[in-house]
Design a protein around this motif. Structure first.
Motif, PDB file in Angstrom:
ATOM      1  N   SER A  19       0.809  -1.216   0.000  1.00  0.00           N
ATOM      2  CA  SER A  19       0.000   0.000   0.000  1.00  0.00           C
ATOM      3  C   SER A  19       0.849   1.276   0.000  1.00  0.00           C
ATOM      4  O   SER A  19       0.420   2.315  -0.517  1.00  0.00           O
ATOM      5  N   GLY A  20       2.046   1.206   0.553  1.00  0.00           N
ATOM      6  CA  GLY A  20       2.910   2.382   0.595  1.00  0.00           C
ATOM      7  C   GLY A  20       3.288   2.889  -0.787  1.00  0.00           C
ATOM      8  O   GLY A  20       3.588   4.078  -0.958  1.00  0.00           O
ATOM      9  N   LEU A  21       3.265   2.005  -1.796  1.00  0.00           N
ATOM     10  CA  LEU A  21       3.590   2.422  -3.155  1.00  0.00           C
ATOM     11  C   LEU A  21       2.604   3.465  -3.670  1.00  0.00           C
ATOM     12  O   LEU A  21       2.974   4.364  -4.424  1.00  0.00           O
ATOM     13  N   LEU A  22       1.345   3.334  -3.272  1.00  0.00           N
ATOM     14  CA  LEU A  22       0.321   4.249  -3.776  1.00  0.00           C
ATOM     15  C   LEU A  22       0.574   5.677  -3.311  1.00  0.00           C
ATOM     16  O   LEU A  22       0.200   6.633  -3.999  1.00  0.00           O
ATOM     17  N   ARG A  23       1.225   5.825  -2.160  1.00  0.00           N
ATOM     18  CA  ARG A  23       1.501   7.167  -1.651  1.00  0.00           C
ATOM     19  C   ARG A  23       2.626   7.859  -2.425  1.00  0.00           C
ATOM     20  O   ARG A  23       2.838   9.059  -2.273  1.00  0.00           O
ATOM     21  N   GLN A  24       3.323   7.088  -3.259  1.00  0.00           N
ATOM     22  CA  GLN A  24       4.392   7.674  -4.066  1.00  0.00           C
ATOM     23  C   GLN A  24       3.874   8.280  -5.369  1.00  0.00           C
ATOM     24  O   GLN A  24       4.599   8.979  -6.063  1.00  0.00           O
ATOM     25  N   VAL A  25       2.606   7.995  -5.704  1.00  0.00           N
ATOM     26  CA  VAL A  25       2.040   8.466  -6.967  1.00  0.00           C
ATOM     27  C   VAL A  25       1.561   9.905  -6.798  1.00  0.00           C
ATOM     28  O   VAL A  25       0.840  10.228  -5.846  1.00  0.00           O
ATOM     29  N   ASN A  26       1.930  10.764  -7.739  1.00  0.00           N
ATOM     30  CA  ASN A  26       1.588  12.180  -7.629  1.00  0.00           C
ATOM     31  C   ASN A  26       0.413  12.575  -8.518  1.00  0.00           C
ATOM     32  O   ASN A  26      -0.720  12.630  -8.065  1.00  0.00           O
ATOM     33  N   ASP A  27       0.668  12.828  -9.797  1.00  0.00           N
ATOM     34  CA  ASP A  27      -0.349  13.385 -10.676  1.00  0.00           C
ATOM     35  C   ASP A  27      -1.076  12.337 -11.507  1.00  0.00           C
ATOM     36  O   ASP A  27      -1.820  12.671 -12.429  1.00  0.00           O
ATOM     37  N   PHE A  28      -0.857  11.083 -11.208  1.00  0.00           N
ATOM     38  CA  PHE A  28      -1.472   9.990 -11.962  1.00  0.00           C
ATOM     39  C   PHE A  28      -2.638   9.447 -11.132  1.00  0.00           C
ATOM     40  O   PHE A  28      -2.421   8.828 -10.090  1.00  0.00           O
ATOM     41  N   PRO A  29      -3.901   9.667 -11.559  1.00  0.00           N
ATOM     42  CA  PRO A  29      -5.048   9.234 -10.745  1.00  0.00           C
ATOM     43  C   PRO A  29      -5.074   7.718 -10.535  1.00  0.00           C
ATOM     44  O   PRO A  29      -4.952   6.957 -11.496  1.00  0.00           O
ATOM     45  N   ILE A  30      -5.215   7.299  -9.289  1.00  0.00           N
ATOM     46  CA  ILE A  30      -5.405   5.892  -8.948  1.00  0.00           C
ATOM     47  C   ILE A  30      -6.855   5.731  -8.507  1.00  0.00           C
ATOM     48  O   ILE A  30      -7.278   6.340  -7.514  1.00  0.00           O
ATOM     49  N   ILE A  31      -7.607   4.924  -9.243  1.00  0.00           N
ATOM     50  CA  ILE A  31      -9.033   4.748  -8.958  1.00  0.00           C
ATOM     51  C   ILE A  31      -9.198   3.598  -7.969  1.00  0.00           C
ATOM     52  O   ILE A  31      -9.000   2.431  -8.313  1.00  0.00           O
ATOM     53  N   THR A  32      -9.520   3.922  -6.744  1.00  0.00           N
ATOM     54  CA  THR A  32      -9.816   2.900  -5.739  1.00  0.00           C
ATOM     55  C   THR A  32     -11.307   2.852  -5.431  1.00  0.00           C
ATOM     56  O   THR A  32     -11.863   1.801  -5.177  1.00  0.00           O
ATOM     57  N   LYS A  33     -11.953   4.003  -5.450  1.00  0.00           N
ATOM     58  CA  LYS A  33     -13.397   4.096  -5.277  1.00  0.00           C
ATOM     59  C   LYS A  33     -13.981   4.536  -6.618  1.00  0.00           C
ATOM     60  O   LYS A  33     -13.782   5.665  -7.058  1.00  0.00           O
ATOM     61  N   LYS A  34     -14.692   3.613  -7.280  1.00  0.00           N
ATOM     62  CA  LYS A  34     -15.098   3.839  -8.662  1.00  0.00           C
ATOM     63  C   LYS A  34     -16.038   5.031  -8.824  1.00  0.00           C
ATOM     64  O   LYS A  34     -16.026   5.697  -9.855  1.00  0.00           O
ATOM     65  N   ALA A  35     -16.819   5.321  -7.812  1.00  0.00           N
ATOM     66  CA  ALA A  35     -17.743   6.453  -7.903  1.00  0.00           C
ATOM     67  C   ALA A  35     -17.007   7.786  -8.000  1.00  0.00           C
ATOM     68  O   ALA A  35     -17.569   8.780  -8.462  1.00  0.00           O
ATOM     69  N   ASP A  36     -15.736   7.800  -7.600  1.00  0.00           N
ATOM     70  CA  ASP A  36     -14.945   9.037  -7.630  1.00  0.00           C
ATOM     71  C   ASP A  36     -14.104   9.168  -8.895  1.00  0.00           C
ATOM     72  O   ASP A  36     -13.313  10.107  -9.025  1.00  0.00           O
ATOM     73  N   ALA A  37     -14.251   8.219  -9.829  1.00  0.00           N
ATOM     74  CA  ALA A  37     -13.382   8.195 -10.999  1.00  0.00           C
ATOM     75  C   ALA A  37     -13.465   9.485 -11.805  1.00  0.00           C
ATOM     76  O   ALA A  37     -12.450  10.109 -12.123  1.00  0.00           O
TER      77      ALA A  37
END
Length: 429
Positions: free
Chosen positions: A354-372
């Motif tokens: 999970s710590g890898l996801l905190r390294q992502v800056n301007d690239f959207p990561i969709i975890t909650k689909k309603a927020d896509a």
């Protein structure tokens, strides 16, 4: 922390895939394995053998640390666009150091040489392809022969399971390089890395099977088609070819029965019968000549698989037609694969990653689909428009797959807005 990327379909996940993950970790000393995986439909123009959530769960139980979905427009495209989509997604994440892929030759230098040549092959190469196609060869066969004729001698690979005593000439091995499906896909990965000016380092693992088209049940690694046929005829899971983790997950699932293209026959017929040849050509891989052929032969339509055989010619291969029909069903266009993937739809991950996801800056990561859609608005106007187009295609693909599976098994998958992220409860041993 080192992360290695793998682009896959896992259709289905078999022992060869588990071997690749294990070898990738060993070869690169990677801490994490990041998978970009096809969703509801796959590159050969068919529905996935089983749904993407089960395949994600199996991948995570068998060694992957994180699984992202390759958008459908790329997942169902030709090798070039499939590779470009997967590589651009890994590139966008920003934390992937290495790309690992399987190949028949197992020689990264030969594949790099081929990619360098094919990036700018020259007019003579293209002329030779046109001449060979004019003589009746398919485009892939003509391209392979043209490469054998024009590639520099030091580009030639010496594949491990070719008997070099019986095929000593360079033209045979050069042609082989572009006739083997995983070599071709590997070269496309390298071309995508070059196009994107990526710093991701490629490595390849020699495949130990006979390639994607192998369907002999006695071989250790069985193709997706072979497993599907075996499953349907024997009525049981072929445990000799699936890891124990995969067998356990499939046996526990109520909806693990294979989905085939014929399950979409009625949907496809409706789409084809309400679409003019002119409108057909707006979809990817559909030329006007193919659209006219589809329109003229539609009165003979029985099932999707029968219609593919009816449409097939030397010019139009089975795979090309399958992809074209799927693009028509899903309304996918060639324009959708022109730009890099600008977001990552996360299907599942291990808590330790999970710590890898905190390294992502301007690239959207969709975890909650309603927020896509809200996340897409953070992108530039062109990227946001592209992302929304890809997302809508994925929604359509998932809904059609879900409805088909419900009709076939009586089991309803959750829609994408209610499907939870797949997070294994226990760490890997």
């Amino acid at each position: 922390m080192k992360a290695i990327g793998i682009i896959a379909e896992y259709n289905p996940f078999h022992n060869g895939h588990k071997y690749q993950i294990e070898q990738a970790r060993r070869m690169t000393d990677a801490d994490y394995v990041i998978v970009v995986m096809s969703g509801s439909f796959v590159q050969r123009g068919t529905p996935a053998w089983t749904d993407k959530y089960l395949r994600t769960q199996i991948a995570l139980e068998c060694g992957a640390d994180m699984v992202f979905e390759l958008p459908t427009a790329y997942a169902t495209a030709s090798a070039k666009d499939f590779a470009f989509g997967g590589v651009s997604l890994l590139q966008g994440l920003g934390f992937v150091d290495t790309l690992c892929f399987g190949s028949e030759c197992g020689d990264i230098h030969a594949l790099w040489n081929a990619a360098q040549f094919l990036a700018d092959p020259g007019e003579a190469f293209e002329t030779t392809i046109r001449e060979l196609v004019g003589k009746g060869l398919s485009y892939p066969a003509a391209r392979a022969q043209a490469y054998a004729m024009h590639a520099p001698t030091d580009d030639i690979a010496h594949p491990q399971h070719i008997d070099m005593d019986s095929t000593p000439d360079n033209s045979s091995t050069a042609s082989y390089l572009l006739q083997s499906p995983n070599n071709i896909l590997g070269i496309e990965y390298l071309l995508a890395l070059k196009q994107l000016h990526s710093k991701i380092i490629p490595v390849t693992i020699a495949r130990k099977d006979h390639g994607y088209h192998e369907t002999t049940a006695k071989d250790k690694y069985l193709s997706a088609t072979g497993i599907r046929d075996y499953f349907l005829t024997q009525g049981k899971i072929p445990v000799d070819y699936l890891p124990a983790e995969a067998v356990n997950i499939l046996q526990a699932a109520r909806n693990h029965y294979p989905v085939t293209l014929d399950d979409f026959s009625e949907m496809l017929y409706y789409r084809l019968s309400t679409c003019s040849p002119e409108n057909m050509t707006r979809c990817a891989d559909v030329s006007y000549a193919l659209a006219a052929r589809i329109h003229n032969l539609l009165p003979k339509y029985k099932t999707a698989s029968d219609f593919i055989e009816l449409l097939k010619t030397k010019q139009y291969t089975h795979s090309r037609i399958s992809r074209a029909l799927l693009h028509l069903l899903l309304h996918t266009t060639g324009e959708q694969t022109k730009l890099p993937v600008s977001y990552g739809n996360l299907l599942g991950f291990r808590g330790s990653a999970s710590g890898l996801l905190r390294q992502v800056n301007d690239f959207p990561i969709i975890t909650k689909k309603a927020d896509a859609l809200c996340q897409f608005h953070k992108l530039t106007e062109a990227s946001a428009k592209h992302a929304i187009s890809l997302w809508n295609t994925d929604l359509l693909a998932d809904n059609l797959y879900r409805q088909c599976l419900l009709h076939k098994t009586g089991c309803a998958l959750p829609d994408c807005y209610h499907a939870p992220l797949i997070i294994p409860r226990y760490p890997l041993c």
